[in-house]
Write a protein that holds these residues in place. Structure first.
Motif, PDB file in Angstrom:
ATOM      1  N   THR A 184      22.799  82.679 104.059  1.00  0.00           N
ATOM      2  CA  THR A 184      22.963  84.126 104.178  1.00  0.00           C
ATOM      3  C   THR A 184      24.202  84.587 103.419  1.00  0.00           C
ATOM      4  O   THR A 184      24.176  85.609 102.725  1.00  0.00           O
ATOM      5  CB  THR A 184      23.080  84.526 105.662  1.00  0.00           C
ATOM      6  OG1 THR A 184      21.878  84.167 106.345  1.00  0.00           O
ATOM      7  CG2 THR A 184      23.306  86.030 105.804  1.00  0.00           C
ATOM      8  N   ALA A 185      25.298  83.823 103.527  1.00  0.00           N
ATOM      9  CA  ALA A 185      26.529  84.164 102.826  1.00  0.00           C
ATOM     10  C   ALA A 185      26.333  84.129 101.310  1.00  0.00           C
ATOM     11  O   ALA A 185      26.791  85.021 100.586  1.00  0.00           O
ATOM     12  CB  ALA A 185      27.644  83.206 103.235  1.00  0.00           C
ATOM     13  N   THR A 186      25.640  83.101 100.830  1.00  0.00           N
ATOM     14  CA  THR A 186      25.361  82.999  99.391  1.00  0.00           C
ATOM     15  C   THR A 186      24.500  84.160  98.926  1.00  0.00           C
ATOM     16  O   THR A 186      24.740  84.761  97.868  1.00  0.00           O
ATOM     17  CB  THR A 186      24.658  81.669  99.077  1.00  0.00           C
ATOM     18  OG1 THR A 186      25.421  80.588  99.606  1.00  0.00           O
ATOM     19  CG2 THR A 186      24.506  81.476  97.575  1.00  0.00           C
ATOM     20  N   GLY A 187      23.487  84.496  99.729  1.00  0.00           N
ATOM     21  CA  GLY A 187      22.649  85.652  99.399  1.00  0.00           C
ATOM     22  C   GLY A 187      23.441  86.943  99.371  1.00  0.00           C
ATOM     23  O   GLY A 187      23.158  87.840  98.567  1.00  0.00           O
ATOM     24  N   GLY A 188      24.456  87.041 100.234  1.00  0.00           N
ATOM     25  CA  GLY A 188      25.305  88.235 100.235  1.00  0.00           C
ATOM     26  C   GLY A 188      26.029  88.426  98.916  1.00  0.00           C
ATOM     27  O   GLY A 188      26.179  89.560  98.432  1.00  0.00           O
ATOM     28  N   ILE A 189      26.493  87.318  98.325  1.00  0.00           N
ATOM     29  CA  ILE A 189      27.157  87.410  97.019  1.00  0.00           C
ATOM     30  C   ILE A 189      26.185  87.922  95.967  1.00  0.00           C
ATOM     31  O   ILE A 189      26.533  88.760  95.112  1.00  0.00           O
ATOM     32  CB  ILE A 189      27.707  86.031  96.601  1.00  0.00           C
ATOM     33  CG1 ILE A 189      28.750  85.539  97.613  1.00  0.00           C
ATOM     34  CG2 ILE A 189      28.311  86.100  95.199  1.00  0.00           C
ATOM     35  CD1 ILE A 189      29.987  86.384  97.695  1.00  0.00           C
ATOM     36  N   LEU A 190      24.938  87.447  96.005  1.00  0.00           N
ATOM     37  CA  LEU A 190      23.930  87.904  95.046  1.00  0.00           C
ATOM     38  C   LEU A 190      23.643  89.391  95.231  1.00  0.00           C
ATOM     39  O   LEU A 190      23.452  90.122  94.246  1.00  0.00           O
ATOM     40  CB  LEU A 190      22.649  87.086  95.196  1.00  0.00           C
ATOM     41  CG  LEU A 190      22.559  85.806  94.355  1.00  0.00           C
ATOM     42  CD1 LEU A 190      23.643  84.803  94.753  1.00  0.00           C
ATOM     43  CD2 LEU A 190      21.193  85.157  94.487  1.00  0.00           C
ATOM     44  N   ILE A 191      23.613  89.845  96.482  1.00  0.00           N
ATOM     45  CA  ILE A 191      23.367  91.265  96.731  1.00  0.00           C
ATOM     46  C   ILE A 191      24.536  92.110  96.226  1.00  0.00           C
ATOM     47  O   ILE A 191      24.347  93.235  95.740  1.00  0.00           O
ATOM     48  CB  ILE A 191      23.104  91.495  98.232  1.00  0.00           C
ATOM     49  CG1 ILE A 191      21.719  90.928  98.583  1.00  0.00           C
ATOM     50  CG2 ILE A 191      23.170  92.980  98.593  1.00  0.00           C
ATOM     51  CD1 ILE A 191      21.365  91.019 100.043  1.00  0.00           C
ATOM     52  N   LEU A 192      25.762  91.584  96.307  1.00  0.00           N
ATOM     53  CA  LEU A 192      26.904  92.291  95.717  1.00  0.00           C
ATOM     54  C   LEU A 192      26.727  92.428  94.201  1.00  0.00           C
ATOM     55  O   LEU A 192      27.110  93.448  93.612  1.00  0.00           O
ATOM     56  CB  LEU A 192      28.201  91.546  96.030  1.00  0.00           C
ATOM     57  CG  LEU A 192      28.733  91.692  97.455  1.00  0.00           C
ATOM     58  CD1 LEU A 192      29.917  90.757  97.687  1.00  0.00           C
ATOM     59  CD2 LEU A 192      29.132  93.135  97.732  1.00  0.00           C
ATOM     60  N   SER A 212      21.572  79.044  93.096  1.00  0.00           N
ATOM     61  CA  SER A 212      22.657  78.831  94.062  1.00  0.00           C
ATOM     62  C   SER A 212      22.114  78.665  95.469  1.00  0.00           C
ATOM     63  O   SER A 212      22.659  77.900  96.276  1.00  0.00           O
ATOM     64  CB  SER A 212      23.635  80.014  94.036  1.00  0.00           C
ATOM     65  OG  SER A 212      24.147  80.219  92.747  1.00  0.00           O
ATOM     66  N   LEU A 213      21.035  79.386  95.774  1.00  0.00           N
ATOM     67  CA  LEU A 213      20.453  79.304  97.112  1.00  0.00           C
ATOM     68  C   LEU A 213      19.908  77.915  97.407  1.00  0.00           C
ATOM     69  O   LEU A 213      19.873  77.479  98.555  1.00  0.00           O
ATOM     70  CB  LEU A 213      19.333  80.348  97.251  1.00  0.00           C
ATOM     71  CG  LEU A 213      19.774  81.808  97.113  1.00  0.00           C
ATOM     72  CD1 LEU A 213      18.560  82.723  97.020  1.00  0.00           C
ATOM     73  CD2 LEU A 213      20.649  82.212  98.285  1.00  0.00           C
TER      74      LEU A 213
END
Length: 223
Positions: A184-192, A212-213
């Motif tokens: 979820t944290a890695t996905g958050g970076i992608l959403i940024l 990265s996921l």
């Protein structure tokens, strides 16, 4: 049924947004896109800050970015989108941004994983039904601002959530709380990264970060 309901909600919401898109002047479409970008900033931050394994997050992003650049995932997606736009006679340059933004927003996060597991283990998919309402509403705004790629993100929902649902009994023991949190944290970076693109602040090749996921589980285990 949960995944099918989710995909249908995104298709209907995206098509409704595209229908409304033609009724809005350009400045309204730009305002919608910037608003979505602003919303994606706190969403991405809240997801990214849930992570506790910073080194695993960093290594996953570095390795994923390098692999994505080598494979030229962004370029391949753009090439595919151009061909699809020609077939659909859609506005040039609209498919890839809408498809990628919607896919990341709808397919990354704890609701995707936990909801699909709940559905696959034979329980009533309350999480995915709730997610369907949220995604359907969001897809209206996304469709109005980003176009035809948004309803096509339902294919990603069917593929990702459907796979987790079908394999739930086999993969549930391996999806620890730590893995879900760090993914979820890695996905958050992608959403940024998507947020920066929507706000026209910086062109981030977000598609090249998708590997990265897949590296998250590897680096969590190593570290």
């Amino acid at each position: 049924m949960g995944t099918l309901c989710n995909a249908l909600a995104v298709v209907l919401g995206g098509l409704l947004g595209i229908t409304l898109r033609g009724k809005f002047p350009l400045r309204v479409q730009e305002a919608l896109m910037h608003t979505l970008g602003l919303v994606c900033v706190p969403l991405g931050l809240s997801m990214a800050l849930k992570g506790e394994k910073f080194l695993a997050l960093l290594l996953s992003l570095v390795a994923g970015s390098a692999l994505g650049e080598l494979l030229q995932l962004e370029g391949r997606l753009e090439h595919f989108s151009r061909r699809l736009e020609e077939r659909l006679k859609a506005e040039a340059g609209t498919f890839a941004p809408g498809f990628l933004a919607a896919t990341l927003l709808f397919c990354i996060g704890p609701m995707t994983i936990m909801g699909s597991l709940e559905d696959g283990l034979g329980k009533v998919p309350h999480i995915l039904y709730t997610k369907s309402l949220l995604d359907g509403t969001a897809s209206v705004a996304l469709g109005a601002s980003l176009g035809i790629g948004v309803p096509f993100s339902a294919l990603s929902i069917l593929l990702i959530q459907g796979s987790i649902t079908l394999l739930a009994r086999f993969i549930a023991p391996f999806l620890s709380e730590v893995f879900v949190r760090e993914m979820t944290a890695t996905g958050g970076i992608l959403i940024l990264g998507i947020a920066l693109n929507l706000l026209n602040l910086k062109k981030i090749r977000v598609a090249n970060l998708l590997p990265s996921l897949g590296f998250v589980a590897l680096f969590i285990r190593i570290l």
